[in-house]
Design an enzyme around this catalytic site. Structure first.
Site, PDB file in Angstrom:
ATOM      1  CG  ASP A   1      11.119  80.120  47.526  1.00 48.95           C
ATOM      2  OD1 ASP A   1      11.592  79.849  48.653  1.00 48.95           O
ATOM      3  OD2 ASP A   1      11.477  81.104  46.854  1.00 48.95           O
TER       4      ASP A   1
ATOM      5  CG  HIS B   1      10.513  75.639  56.923  1.00 46.60           C
ATOM      6  ND1 HIS B   1      10.512  76.010  55.608  1.00 46.60           N
ATOM      7  CD2 HIS B   1      11.656  76.168  57.458  1.00 46.60           C
ATOM      8  CE1 HIS B   1      11.608  76.724  55.347  1.00 46.60           C
ATOM      9  NE2 HIS B   1      12.305  76.841  56.461  1.00 46.60           N
TER      10      HIS B   1
ATOM     11  CB  THR C   1      23.102  70.912  46.887  1.00 46.17           C
ATOM     12  OG1 THR C   1      22.821  71.726  45.749  1.00 46.17           O
ATOM     13  CG2 THR C   1      22.920  69.467  46.492  1.00 46.17           C
ATOM     14  CD  GLU C   2      22.683  75.036  45.423  1.00 41.03           C
ATOM     15  OE1 GLU C   2      21.542  74.515  45.456  1.00 41.03           O
ATOM     16  OE2 GLU C   2      23.574  74.644  44.645  1.00 41.03           O
TER      17      GLU C   2
ATOM     18  NE  ARG D   1      17.404  78.244  53.237  1.00 38.30           N
ATOM     19  CZ  ARG D   1      16.168  78.492  52.849  1.00 38.30           C
ATOM     20  NH1 ARG D   1      15.170  78.266  53.696  1.00 38.30           N
ATOM     21  NH2 ARG D   1      15.924  78.954  51.656  1.00 38.30           N
TER      22      ARG D   1
ATOM     23  CG  LEU E   1       1.382  61.306  41.672  1.00 37.34           C
ATOM     24  CD1 LEU E   1       1.136  62.147  40.427  1.00 37.34           C
ATOM     25  CD2 LEU E   1       0.982  62.096  42.923  1.00 37.34           C
TER      26      LEU E   1
HETATM   27  C1  IPE Z   1      14.754  76.820  46.378  1.00 34.70           C
HETATM   28  O1  IPE Z   1      14.420  77.838  47.250  1.00 34.70           O
HETATM   29  C2  IPE Z   1      14.862  75.521  47.095  1.00 34.70           C
HETATM   30  C3  IPE Z   1      13.611  74.971  47.622  1.00 34.70           C
HETATM   31  C4  IPE Z   1      12.422  75.485  47.522  1.00 34.70           C
HETATM   32  C5  IPE Z   1      13.758  73.719  48.289  1.00 34.70           C
HETATM   33  P1  IPE Z   1      15.520  78.788  47.888  1.00 34.70           P
HETATM   34  O2  IPE Z   1      14.785  79.752  48.756  1.00 34.70           O
HETATM   35  O3  IPE Z   1      16.573  77.984  48.544  1.00 34.70           O
HETATM   36  O4  IPE Z   1      16.132  79.486  46.611  1.00 34.70           O
HETATM   37  P2  IPE Z   1      16.852  80.882  46.464  1.00 34.70           P
HETATM   38  O5  IPE Z   1      17.929  80.939  47.511  1.00 34.70           O
HETATM   39  O6  IPE Z   1      15.818  81.936  46.664  1.00 34.70           O
HETATM   40  O7  IPE Z   1      17.374  80.868  45.067  1.00 34.70           O
HETATM   41  C1  IPE Z   2      11.156  77.209  50.839  1.00 34.33           C
HETATM   42  O1  IPE Z   2      10.936  78.309  51.633  1.00 34.33           O
HETATM   43  C2  IPE Z   2      11.574  75.997  51.606  1.00 34.33           C
HETATM   44  C3  IPE Z   2      13.010  75.715  51.520  1.00 34.33           C
HETATM   45  C4  IPE Z   2      13.865  76.317  50.758  1.00 34.33           C
HETATM   46  C5  IPE Z   2      13.497  74.643  52.337  1.00 34.33           C
HETATM   47  P1  IPE Z   2      12.098  79.283  52.099  1.00 34.33           P
HETATM   48  O2  IPE Z   2      12.615  78.778  53.395  1.00 34.33           O
HETATM   49  O3  IPE Z   2      13.112  79.472  51.046  1.00 34.33           O
HETATM   50  O4  IPE Z   2      11.270  80.611  52.316  1.00 34.33           O
HETATM   51  P2  IPE Z   2      11.657  82.063  51.844  1.00 34.33           P
HETATM   52  O5  IPE Z   2      11.950  81.979  50.384  1.00 34.33           O
HETATM   53  O6  IPE Z   2      12.848  82.461  52.638  1.00 34.33           O
HETATM   54  O7  IPE Z   2      10.442  82.858  52.142  1.00 34.33           O
HETATM   55 MG    MG Z   3      13.275  80.744  49.475  1.00 36.54          MG
END
Ligand code: IPE
Ligand code: IPE
Ligand code: MG
Length: 247
Positions: free
Chosen positions: A13, A30, A59-60, A64, A124
């Site tokens: 994250d 990303h 899934t959530e 985006r 692994l």
């Molecule tokens: C969790 O991160 C999902 C991934 C890293 C793939 P999110 O950024 O989606 O989680 P929330 O919304 O902060 O809980």
């Molecule tokens: C994690 O980074 C990657 C995914 C969830 C796909 P984020 O895109 O959630 O980045 P932040 O949390 O908004 O910084």
């Molecule tokens: Mg995030």
């Protein structure tokens, strides 16, 4: 393997915030984040970890903007193309878990090919969680059990056996980068007794060195699994000399 940590799971994250801090679009984060993945796979292998499970798209995350979702799909595709040789050379056993039906056909083909090519490898166990949710996985496990065993009561072992990649087992160490302290629907069943580590480092800045430091520091924690500390056992009065009565 001296650290005793067999299965590491990471919530990767912080990409978006990393990019925004640099006045760049989220997708830039990303892109940078995806380059870190191969270093961490290598580092986990070098540390003697048996399984590494990475949360790449939840899934959530479908909520985006479609442009961001599309970029994440393309990055997965690129990763598969770029890393294939290395995964094969290192005997990494690769799997994607989640609902991949909405991925482009060429990406699905690439995944299927790599999974088949690496399925018997003893190295692994690398798992990518893509369009993955812990609740979704549990519902899938229960439905698949019910279909195969109509009318039978389900046990913990049954749930475990019907997970999307049962052989990776329980998570020993769950790391979340990016500073948030939540689980966000990741591996809900498998983390029941995981040690948790939340680091403020955003994923694009995460390094093999930090992973090693975390593994070393967490391996010093005492995992009791509901029991008592190893040292306390010896100091406890034996039942026959204990005079406390529970009403
Ligand atoms: C969790 O991160 C999902 C991934 C890293 C793939 P999110 O950024 O989606 O989680 P929330 O919304 O902060 O809980
Ligand atoms: C994690 O980074 C990657 C995914 C969830 C796909 P984020 O895109 O959630 O980045 P932040 O949390 O908004 O910084
Ligand atoms: Mg995030």
């Amino acid at each position: 393997m001296s650290h005793g940590i067999k299965h590491v799971a990471i919530i990767m994250d912080g990409n978006g915030r990393w990019a925004n801090q640099r006045l760049r679009p989220r997708v830039w984060g990303h892109v940078r984040g995806s380059t870190v993945v191969s270093d961490i796979v290598q580092a986990a292998d070098d540390l003697g970890v048996e399984a590494l499970t990475l949360y790449a798209f939840s899934t959530e995350n479908w909520s985006r903007p479609s442009q961001e979702v599309g970029a994440l799909f393309r990055l997965l595709h690129k990763f598969l193309l770029k890393e294939r040789k290395r995964l094969l050379a290192n005997k990494v056993s690769f799997r994607v878990i989640g609902n991949t039906t909405r991925l482009p056909q060429d990406t699905k083909d690439l995944i299927a090919k790599l999974e088949t090519e690496t399925k018997d490898f003893a190295g692994l166990k690398l798992t990518f969680c893509f369009s993955y949710g812990g609740r979704m996985e549990l519902v899938h496990a229960m439905n698949s059990f019910i279909t195969a065993n109509p009318g039978k009561e389900i046990t913990e072992e049954d749930v475990q056996d019907h997970l999307m990649r049962p052989e990776t087992g329980d998570v020993d160490l769950l790391i979340r980068t990016g500073g948030e302290q939540r689980v966000s629907n990741f591996l809900l069943w498998q983390i029941a007794y995981a040690e948790l580590c939340f680091t403020p480092t955003k994923w694009p800045d995460f390094t093999a060195r930090e992973l090693k430091r975390i593994v070393e520091s967490v391996s010093k924690r005492e995992r009791r699994f509901g029991g008592l500390p190893a040292a306390a056992d010896k100091n406890l009065p034996r039942p026959e000399v204990q005079s406390i009565h529970v009403q």
